[in-house]
Design a protein around this motif. Structure first.
Motif, short mmCIF file in Angstrom:
data_model
loop_
_atom_site.label_atom_id
_atom_site.label_comp_id
_atom_site.label_asym_id
_atom_site.label_seq_id
_atom_site.Cartn_x
_atom_site.Cartn_y
_atom_site.Cartn_z
N TYR A 312 2.44 -14.36 9.07
CA TYR A 312 2.20 -12.86 8.65
C TYR A 312 3.18 -12.69 7.42
O TYR A 312 2.47 -12.27 6.50
CB TYR A 312 2.99 -11.88 9.42
CG TYR A 312 3.20 -10.31 8.73
CD1 TYR A 312 2.34 -9.92 9.11
CD2 TYR A 312 4.73 -10.07 8.58
CE1 TYR A 312 2.83 -8.34 8.24
CE2 TYR A 312 4.51 -8.92 8.00
CZ TYR A 312 3.84 -7.75 7.46
OH TYR A 312 3.59 -6.79 6.93
N ALA A 315 0.70 -13.98 4.67
CA ALA A 315 -0.38 -13.21 4.64
C ALA A 315 0.93 -11.56 3.51
O ALA A 315 -0.33 -11.56 2.47
CB ALA A 315 -0.51 -12.32 5.56
N ALA A 319 -1.11 -11.26 0.15
CA ALA A 319 -2.00 -9.92 -0.23
C ALA A 319 -0.65 -8.86 -1.47
O ALA A 319 -1.79 -7.90 -2.01
CB ALA A 319 -1.86 -8.94 1.01
N ILE A 342 -3.54 -5.88 -1.10
CA ILE A 342 -3.60 -5.08 -0.41
C ILE A 342 -3.42 -3.21 -0.20
O ILE A 342 -3.22 -3.03 0.37
CB ILE A 342 -1.24 -4.98 -0.66
CG1 ILE A 342 -0.98 -5.04 1.48
CG2 ILE A 342 -1.18 -4.17 -0.73
CD1 ILE A 342 0.62 -4.65 1.58
N VAL A 347 -8.04 -5.51 4.83
CA VAL A 347 -6.44 -6.15 4.25
C VAL A 347 -5.39 -5.92 5.61
O VAL A 347 -4.97 -6.12 6.04
CB VAL A 347 -6.42 -6.52 2.89
CG1 VAL A 347 -5.28 -7.34 3.06
CG2 VAL A 347 -7.51 -7.41 2.47
N ARG A 348 -5.60 -4.08 5.06
CA ARG A 348 -4.49 -3.75 5.75
C ARG A 348 -4.33 -3.66 7.12
O ARG A 348 -4.05 -3.26 7.99
CB ARG A 348 -4.42 -2.22 5.61
CG ARG A 348 -3.58 -1.96 4.17
CD ARG A 348 -3.68 -0.59 3.23
NE ARG A 348 -2.70 -0.11 2.58
CZ ARG A 348 -1.68 0.42 2.39
NH1 ARG A 348 -0.97 0.63 3.45
NH2 ARG A 348 -0.60 0.15 2.04
N MET A 350 -5.90 -6.09 9.16
CA MET A 350 -5.56 -7.34 9.19
C MET A 350 -4.24 -7.58 9.53
O MET A 350 -3.08 -8.06 10.07
CB MET A 350 -6.38 -8.70 8.16
CG MET A 350 -7.64 -8.59 8.91
SD MET A 350 -8.56 -10.03 7.68
CE MET A 350 -7.82 -9.05 5.67
N LEU A 351 -3.77 -6.87 8.55
CA LEU A 351 -2.04 -7.36 8.51
C LEU A 351 -1.16 -6.01 9.20
O LEU A 351 -0.39 -6.80 9.40
CB LEU A 351 -1.26 -6.85 6.76
CG LEU A 351 -2.04 -7.36 5.22
CD1 LEU A 351 -1.20 -7.28 4.71
CD2 LEU A 351 -1.29 -9.22 5.96
N VAL A 416 -6.30 -13.57 5.28
CA VAL A 416 -6.37 -12.22 3.93
C VAL A 416 -6.47 -13.28 2.75
O VAL A 416 -6.56 -12.47 1.71
CB VAL A 416 -4.81 -12.28 4.44
CG1 VAL A 416 -3.64 -11.74 3.51
CG2 VAL A 416 -4.99 -11.20 5.85
#
Length: 594
Positions: A312, A315, A319, A342, A347-348, A350-351, A416
């Motif tokens: 994390y 990533a 991002a 980001i 993408v958000r 996944m994060l 990501v």
């Protein structure tokens, strides 16, 4: 590639605010004398410095180099020996050890945080102290006073390390069919002969001696698992004065070439009439081994959590920096050619999924550690009995569910990065490879699911689950209207878990395959329920502090909790549907038709 930074603020939040560890420690004899919140905070700060500065920087090169084997001798990757010495000189190897023999006696709720940092820094390195701690647990619980006095001080100090020798080429989960033999010499010692495989750090150059705990059988032992005994077998014999003597009759035949954790040595160990000493009672080896298994399996979950946290961190840094396309809402950085990725909803997704799972896992591992502390230190028999039930129930979830989600999390972190996530220099592909083993060793996750469903739920008619459900319900009952958005779905989720439990118990009365058919789905249903409970507890603290100091920190916890409840928790319905389907479709296809 981001440099690992220990998430100390998040750890303090879980430890001090969500679980109020200071109150727990003050109530437990044997703990209150050695630690308080201020001491714990200092320990976390110092551990973070050591791991960030000395251990984490070794991780990538250790993966490239790996441990090496030459004529029975194993050399750890460059830098590991010096880092191990620094780790041990700081007293970290004996952090949770018995103070009577040189350990620091810290509770699991605290050591779990240090273990997360260590495993996030380098899983391959972290396995060495992890295996030593496990061996020490068994020796301390079951060894004679002579064995404890002779071995534990040097193991806690790190001068000697430990290894657990269980698996054989033909016997993995089914330890009852092991072939390693023990012959009584009549003088208190035994001759141990056999081969063990997959022995993590069974041989290396970081410590002066390696203390193996070996499962073996006497010739006249009962058949199956009831005939297994546990023996302490040192690499070098130990003289009466504590000095090292001659080499024992054991050796490392080779090391494995692996998918991940390449920095660690995974050894084939050969014992040829090696001298050993009984730990515990004859034919009680599995009981002695399982003393440390609840701790070790929790630490495997924590290993997975550490890898997920590292992924994390990588990533989210990427991002924020990687520019690609424009935000759906219009340019966010009009002076640049594109916006950072980001800004993009996927993408958000996944994060946020990574962070929700990782922070939930940190809370859950601390929750399980809390019950381990109560089971170990409480003086009230009823309280200890309840805590032991919770530990038995929750351990397979802590190991298997957390590691399953951690693999998904590290893969998401890799995703990501896009193509860069597949390239070694960014570190994400190593985390995917490293974390994969956490689903396999210390009992593969399918076995953990079977243990949960069969032994911990169906076998006792759901009694252990009732203890957990009562704890969740007590929390629900103590919440006000301001928590309704979290409490209502948690209540629904708890009811789903109860209904699924009742369904499998009923199915198992007439279907021998019911437990196995439901096990994996039930494990994940339970895991999501536990995560929902953790996020509700975190949300309650955040709600109470959202308008004070550190408002951004607490508001972020509330937003993450909402994400979990609205985007992650709904996934459980698929597990419920699969459980209700029973075993028929799983068993309908004849084996010859696969």
């Amino acid at each position: 590639m981001a440099e690992y930074k220990a998430p100390l603020r998040d750890m303090r939040f879980v430890l001090n605010e969500v679980f109020e560890a200071g109150k727990l420690w003050a109530s437990l004899p044997g703990v209150s004398e050695v630690v308080d919140p201020e001491t714990a905070d200092a320990i976390l700060e110092e551990a973070a410095k050591l791991i960030e500065q000395e251990i984490a920087p070794l991780n990538r090169e250790a993966d490239e180099q790996g441990s090496t084997w030459d004529n029975g001798n194993v050399t750890a990757p460059e830098g590991f020996k010096a880092a191990y010495q620094a780790f041990c000189e700081g007293g970290w190897n004996g952090l949770g050890g018995n103070p009577e023999y040189g350990g620091m006696g810290m509770p699991k709720t605290l050591t779990a945080q240090v273990e997360e940092m260590l495993q996030a820094g380098s899983m391959a390195f972290g396995l060495a102290p992890m295996l030593t701690a496990g061996a020490c647990l068994s020796i301390n619980a079951h060894g004679s006073d002579e064995l404890k006095q002779k071995y534990l001080p040097n193991m806690y100090s790190g001068i000697w390390s430990g290894a657990m020798d269980l698996t054989e080429p033909h016997a993995g989960t089914d330890l009852g069919i092991i072939r390693t033999k023990a012959i009584d010499n009549g003088d208190g010692s035994y001759d141990i002969t056999g081969t063990k495989i997959f022995i993590t750090w069974g041989e290396h150059d970081m410590a002066e001696n390696i203390i193996h705990l070996v499962l073996a059988k006497l010739p006249d032992a009962p058949a199956g698992p009831k005939g297994i005994s546990l023996f302490l077998v040192p690499k070098f014999m130990v003289n009466e004065d504590g000095s090292l003597g001659e080499s024992n009759s054991l050796g490392c035949g080779s090391i494995e070439k692996k998918m991940g954790i390449k920095g660690s040595a995974t050894c084939v160990m050969n014992f040829d009439n090696a001298k050993g000493w009984l730990v515990g009672e004859l034919n009680q080896g599995l009981a002695c081994m399982f003393t440390m298994m609840n701790y070790e399996r929790l630490v495997v979950g924590i290993q997975a959590l550490g890898a997920a946290e590292a992924s994390y961190q990588n990533a989210v840094e990427y991002a924020r920096e990687r520019i690609q396309s424009r935000s759906p809402e219009g340019p966010k950085n009009p002076d640049k050619a594109a916006d950072p990725i980001i800004v993009h909803p996927d993408v958000r997704r996944m994060l946020l999924t990574m962070r929700a799972q990782t922070e939930g896992a940190r809370a859950f591992s601390t929750y399980v550690a809390q019950w381990l502390d109560i089971a170990k230190f409480s003086e009230d028999e009823t309280t200890r009995k309840e805590a032991n039930a919770m530990v038995a129930l929750l351990t397979p979830v802590a190991k298997a569910f957390v590691s399953d989600k951690a693999l998904e999390t590290t893969i998401a972190g890799q995703q990501v990065f896009g193509g860069h996530g597949y390239i070694r220099e960014w570190g994400q592909e190593q985390l995917v490879r490293d974390v994969r083993i956490t689903q396999i060793y210390e009992g593969a996750n399918g076995i953990q699911a079977m243990d949960l469903m069969g032994r911990k739920v169906v076998a006792n008619g759901g009694q252990f689950l009732e203890v957990f459900a009562a704890d969740v319900q007590s929390f629900i009952n103590g919440c006000g209207d301001d928590m309704a958005e979290f409490i209502a779905p948690l209540q629904t989720q708890l009811q789903l878990l109860k209904e699924a439990t009742a369904a499998v118990i009923e199915q198992s009365k007439t279907d021998a395959n019911a437990i196995g058919a439901a096990a994996n789905d039930y494990l994940h249903l339970f895991g999501y329920t536990a995560m929902a409970y953790m996020w509700a507890r975190m949300a309650k603290v955040a709600e109470a502090n959202k308008d004070g100091g550190e408002a951004d920190f607490y508001q972020s916890k509330l937003k993450l909790a909402r994400f979990f409840f609205q985007r992650e928790l709904p996934k459980v319905q698929s597990f419920v549907n699969s459980i209700q389907a029973g075993s028929e479709t799983l068993m309908a296809l004849d084996a010859d038709l696969f």
